[in-house]
Write a protein that holds these residues in place. Structure first.
Motif, PDB file in Angstrom:
ATOM      1  N   GLY A  47     -14.474  22.831   9.404  1.00 59.29           N
ATOM      2  CA  GLY A  47     -15.184  23.753   8.914  1.00 59.29           C
ATOM      3  C   GLY A  47     -13.598  24.516   9.735  1.00 59.29           C
ATOM      4  O   GLY A  47     -13.977  25.352  10.072  1.00 59.29           O
ATOM      5  N   ILE A  48     -12.310  24.124  10.024  1.00 57.03           N
ATOM      6  CA  ILE A  48     -11.544  25.064  10.097  1.00 57.03           C
ATOM      7  C   ILE A  48     -11.163  25.250   9.066  1.00 57.03           C
ATOM      8  O   ILE A  48      -9.878  24.817   8.069  1.00 57.03           O
ATOM      9  CB  ILE A  48     -10.601  24.164  11.286  1.00 57.03           C
ATOM     10  CG1 ILE A  48     -11.752  23.636  12.488  1.00 57.03           C
ATOM     11  CG2 ILE A  48      -9.308  24.999  12.335  1.00 57.03           C
ATOM     12  CD1 ILE A  48     -10.586  22.816  13.586  1.00 57.03           C
ATOM     13  N   GLU A  49     -10.919  26.546   9.038  1.00 64.61           N
ATOM     14  CA  GLU A  49      -9.798  27.247   8.107  1.00 64.61           C
ATOM     15  C   GLU A  49      -7.734  27.251   8.430  1.00 64.61           C
ATOM     16  O   GLU A  49      -7.957  27.471   9.350  1.00 64.61           O
ATOM     17  CB  GLU A  49      -9.742  28.780   8.056  1.00 64.61           C
ATOM     18  CG  GLU A  49      -9.198  29.182   6.078  1.00 64.61           C
ATOM     19  CD  GLU A  49      -9.395  30.121   6.293  1.00 64.61           C
ATOM     20  OE1 GLU A  49      -8.437  31.205   5.828  1.00 64.61           O
ATOM     21  OE2 GLU A  49     -10.532  30.489   5.943  1.00 64.61           O
ATOM     22  N   MET A  50      -7.409  26.503   8.007  1.00 62.27           N
ATOM     23  CA  MET A  50      -6.282  26.626   8.172  1.00 62.27           C
ATOM     24  C   MET A  50      -5.031  26.990   7.091  1.00 62.27           C
ATOM     25  O   MET A  50      -5.062  26.865   6.150  1.00 62.27           O
ATOM     26  CB  MET A  50      -5.868  24.344   8.423  1.00 62.27           C
ATOM     27  CG  MET A  50      -6.780  24.044   9.533  1.00 62.27           C
ATOM     28  SD  MET A  50      -6.212  22.504   9.424  1.00 62.27           S
ATOM     29  CE  MET A  50      -4.849  22.416  10.668  1.00 62.27           C
ATOM     30  N   ASN A  51      -3.998  27.790   7.442  1.00 63.41           N
ATOM     31  CA  ASN A  51      -3.168  27.935   6.242  1.00 63.41           C
ATOM     32  C   ASN A  51      -2.325  26.733   6.013  1.00 63.41           C
ATOM     33  O   ASN A  51      -1.234  26.423   6.615  1.00 63.41           O
ATOM     34  CB  ASN A  51      -2.186  29.345   6.646  1.00 63.41           C
ATOM     35  CG  ASN A  51      -1.218  29.474   5.481  1.00 63.41           C
ATOM     36  OD1 ASN A  51      -0.459  29.010   5.104  1.00 63.41           O
ATOM     37  ND2 ASN A  51      -1.530  30.447   4.660  1.00 63.41           N
ATOM     38  N   ILE A  52      -1.938  25.877   4.599  1.00 68.84           N
ATOM     39  CA  ILE A  52      -1.117  25.593   4.543  1.00 68.84           C
ATOM     40  C   ILE A  52       0.372  25.908   3.998  1.00 68.84           C
ATOM     41  O   ILE A  52       1.370  24.824   3.546  1.00 68.84           O
ATOM     42  CB  ILE A  52      -1.758  24.262   4.154  1.00 68.84           C
ATOM     43  CG1 ILE A  52      -2.056  24.530   2.934  1.00 68.84           C
ATOM     44  CG2 ILE A  52      -2.693  23.379   4.915  1.00 68.84           C
ATOM     45  CD1 ILE A  52      -2.592  23.006   2.031  1.00 68.84           C
ATOM     46  N   GLY A  53       0.246  26.882   3.477  1.00 66.39           N
ATOM     47  CA  GLY A  53       1.661  27.551   2.091  1.00 66.39           C
ATOM     48  C   GLY A  53       0.833  29.050   1.953  1.00 66.39           C
ATOM     49  O   GLY A  53       0.218  29.277   1.783  1.00 66.39           O
ATOM     50  N   ASP A  54       2.456  29.486   1.757  1.00 69.60           N
ATOM     51  CA  ASP A  54       2.283  30.310   0.535  1.00 69.60           C
ATOM     52  C   ASP A  54       3.671  31.131   0.079  1.00 69.60           C
ATOM     53  O   ASP A  54       4.778  29.863  -0.299  1.00 69.60           O
ATOM     54  CB  ASP A  54       2.222  31.749   2.017  1.00 69.60           C
ATOM     55  CG  ASP A  54       3.722  31.647   2.647  1.00 69.60           C
ATOM     56  OD1 ASP A  54       4.378  31.328   2.317  1.00 69.60           O
ATOM     57  OD2 ASP A  54       3.228  32.691   3.914  1.00 69.60           O
ATOM     58  N   GLY A  55       3.903  32.298  -0.831  1.00 69.96           N
ATOM     59  CA  GLY A  55       4.533  32.233  -1.844  1.00 69.96           C
ATOM     60  C   GLY A  55       5.096  32.976  -2.303  1.00 69.96           C
ATOM     61  O   GLY A  55       3.884  34.270  -1.639  1.00 69.96           O
ATOM     62  N   GLY A  56       6.349  34.265  -3.298  1.00 75.20           N
ATOM     63  CA  GLY A  56       5.832  35.136  -3.454  1.00 75.20           C
ATOM     64  C   GLY A  56       7.064  35.494  -4.198  1.00 75.20           C
ATOM     65  O   GLY A  56       7.875  34.872  -3.855  1.00 75.20           O
ATOM     66  N   PHE A  57       7.269  37.132  -4.425  1.00 75.41           N
ATOM     67  CA  PHE A  57       8.713  37.260  -4.455  1.00 75.41           C
ATOM     68  C   PHE A  57       9.123  37.700  -3.517  1.00 75.41           C
ATOM     69  O   PHE A  57       8.411  38.296  -2.673  1.00 75.41           O
ATOM     70  CB  PHE A  57       8.320  38.705  -5.595  1.00 75.41           C
ATOM     71  CG  PHE A  57       7.711  38.037  -6.846  1.00 75.41           C
ATOM     72  CD1 PHE A  57       8.847  37.821  -7.941  1.00 75.41           C
ATOM     73  CD2 PHE A  57       7.190  37.984  -7.354  1.00 75.41           C
ATOM     74  CE1 PHE A  57       8.945  36.473  -8.867  1.00 75.41           C
ATOM     75  CE2 PHE A  57       6.203  37.406  -8.554  1.00 75.41           C
ATOM     76  CZ  PHE A  57       7.161  37.296  -9.550  1.00 75.41           C
ATOM     77  N   LEU A  81       1.878  18.843   7.450  1.00 78.52           N
ATOM     78  CA  LEU A  81       0.191  18.430   7.877  1.00 78.52           C
ATOM     79  C   LEU A  81      -0.624  17.810   7.425  1.00 78.52           C
ATOM     80  O   LEU A  81      -1.724  17.089   7.188  1.00 78.52           O
ATOM     81  CB  LEU A  81       0.039  20.532   7.955  1.00 78.52           C
ATOM     82  CG  LEU A  81      -0.819  20.417   8.495  1.00 78.52           C
ATOM     83  CD1 LEU A  81      -1.749  20.421   9.529  1.00 78.52           C
ATOM     84  CD2 LEU A  81      -1.536  22.349   8.603  1.00 78.52           C
ATOM     85  N   LEU A  82      -0.062  18.361   5.906  1.00 78.77           N
ATOM     86  CA  LEU A  82      -1.215  17.687   4.686  1.00 78.77           C
ATOM     87  C   LEU A  82      -1.107  15.544   5.206  1.00 78.77           C
ATOM     88  O   LEU A  82      -2.414  15.124   4.797  1.00 78.77           O
ATOM     89  CB  LEU A  82      -0.738  17.566   3.317  1.00 78.77           C
ATOM     90  CG  LEU A  82      -0.915  19.207   2.425  1.00 78.77           C
ATOM     91  CD1 LEU A  82       0.100  20.075   1.369  1.00 78.77           C
ATOM     92  CD2 LEU A  82      -2.410  19.519   2.850  1.00 78.77           C
ATOM     93  N   ILE A  83       0.065  14.979   5.350  1.00 81.67           N
ATOM     94  CA  ILE A  83       0.269  14.120   5.706  1.00 81.67           C
ATOM     95  C   ILE A  83      -0.601  13.588   7.534  1.00 81.67           C
ATOM     96  O   ILE A  83      -1.526  12.538   7.226  1.00 81.67           O
ATOM     97  CB  ILE A  83       1.541  13.419   6.151  1.00 81.67           C
ATOM     98  CG1 ILE A  83       2.269  13.300   4.309  1.00 81.67           C
ATOM     99  CG2 ILE A  83       1.207  12.214   6.769  1.00 81.67           C
ATOM    100  CD1 ILE A  83       3.482  13.048   4.505  1.00 81.67           C
ATOM    101  N   LYS A  84      -0.398  14.497   7.789  1.00 84.92           N
ATOM    102  CA  LYS A  84      -1.362  14.011   9.455  1.00 84.92           C
ATOM    103  C   LYS A  84      -2.829  14.323   9.303  1.00 84.92           C
ATOM    104  O   LYS A  84      -3.778  13.363   9.824  1.00 84.92           O
ATOM    105  CB  LYS A  84      -0.981  15.292  10.241  1.00 84.92           C
ATOM    106  CG  LYS A  84       0.299  14.603  11.071  1.00 84.92           C
ATOM    107  CD  LYS A  84       0.974  16.040  12.217  1.00 84.92           C
ATOM    108  CE  LYS A  84       2.267  15.685  12.970  1.00 84.92           C
ATOM    109  NZ  LYS A  84       2.239  16.499  13.404  1.00 84.92           N
ATOM    110  N   MET A  85      -3.037  15.024   8.215  1.00 87.62           N
ATOM    111  CA  MET A  85      -4.519  15.341   7.436  1.00 87.62           C
ATOM    112  C   MET A  85      -5.286  14.206   7.430  1.00 87.62           C
ATOM    113  O   MET A  85      -6.489  13.441   7.583  1.00 87.62           O
ATOM    114  CB  MET A  85      -5.251  16.874   7.092  1.00 87.62           C
ATOM    115  CG  MET A  85      -4.980  17.833   7.554  1.00 87.62           C
ATOM    116  SD  MET A  85      -5.238  19.044   6.520  1.00 87.62           S
ATOM    117  CE  MET A  85      -4.918  20.504   7.546  1.00 87.62           C
ATOM    118  N   GLN A  86      -4.376  13.048   5.964  1.00 86.11           N
ATOM    119  CA  GLN A  86      -4.644  12.675   5.443  1.00 86.11           C
ATOM    120  C   GLN A  86      -4.759  11.050   6.743  1.00 86.11           C
ATOM    121  O   GLN A  86      -5.382  10.092   6.156  1.00 86.11           O
ATOM    122  CB  GLN A  86      -3.832  11.978   4.357  1.00 86.11           C
ATOM    123  CG  GLN A  86      -4.043  10.756   3.001  1.00 86.11           C
ATOM    124  CD  GLN A  86      -2.620  10.368   2.458  1.00 86.11           C
ATOM    125  OE1 GLN A  86      -1.782  11.225   3.246  1.00 86.11           O
ATOM    126  NE2 GLN A  86      -3.591  10.104   1.552  1.00 86.11           N
TER     127      GLN A  86
END
Length: 90
Positions: A47-57, A81-86
């Motif tokens: 239920g919590i929106e989390m930003n886990i990555g981004d990218g671009g030029f 962060l993904l590993i801690k969630m898992q």
């Protein structure tokens, strides 16, 4: 450009069936780090929106080489962060 970003968005949506993908134009003043097309990876975790990555030029390549034709695309993701969630640590 917007049409290029929209074409990329359409391609990703078509090829990632089952993933909720949204397209949003962000004013340049809000994100000066990336130029042109950029992306953000957000997920809903308990239920919590989390930003886990981004990218671009980015313009690093052209600035470092003094070559205005140089192009660079970079991205990153929070693997820890993904590993801690898992593992249920978050």
């Amino acid at each position: 450009s917007t049409s290029t970003s929209k074409a990329l968005y359409d391609h990703v949506v078509k090829n990632l069936d089952g993933v909720n993908i949204t397209f949003a134009e962000v004013p340049v003043d809000e994100h000066r780090y990336y130029q042109h097309t950029r992306f953000s990876i957000d997920l809903d975790y308990k239920g919590i929106e989390m930003n886990i990555g981004d990218g671009g030029f980015v313009d690093w390549g052209s600035k470092l080489t003094s070559n205005s034709k140089e192009r660079m695309f970079t991205s990153g993701i929070g693997l820890e962060l993904l590993i801690k969630m898992q593992q249920g640590l978050i």
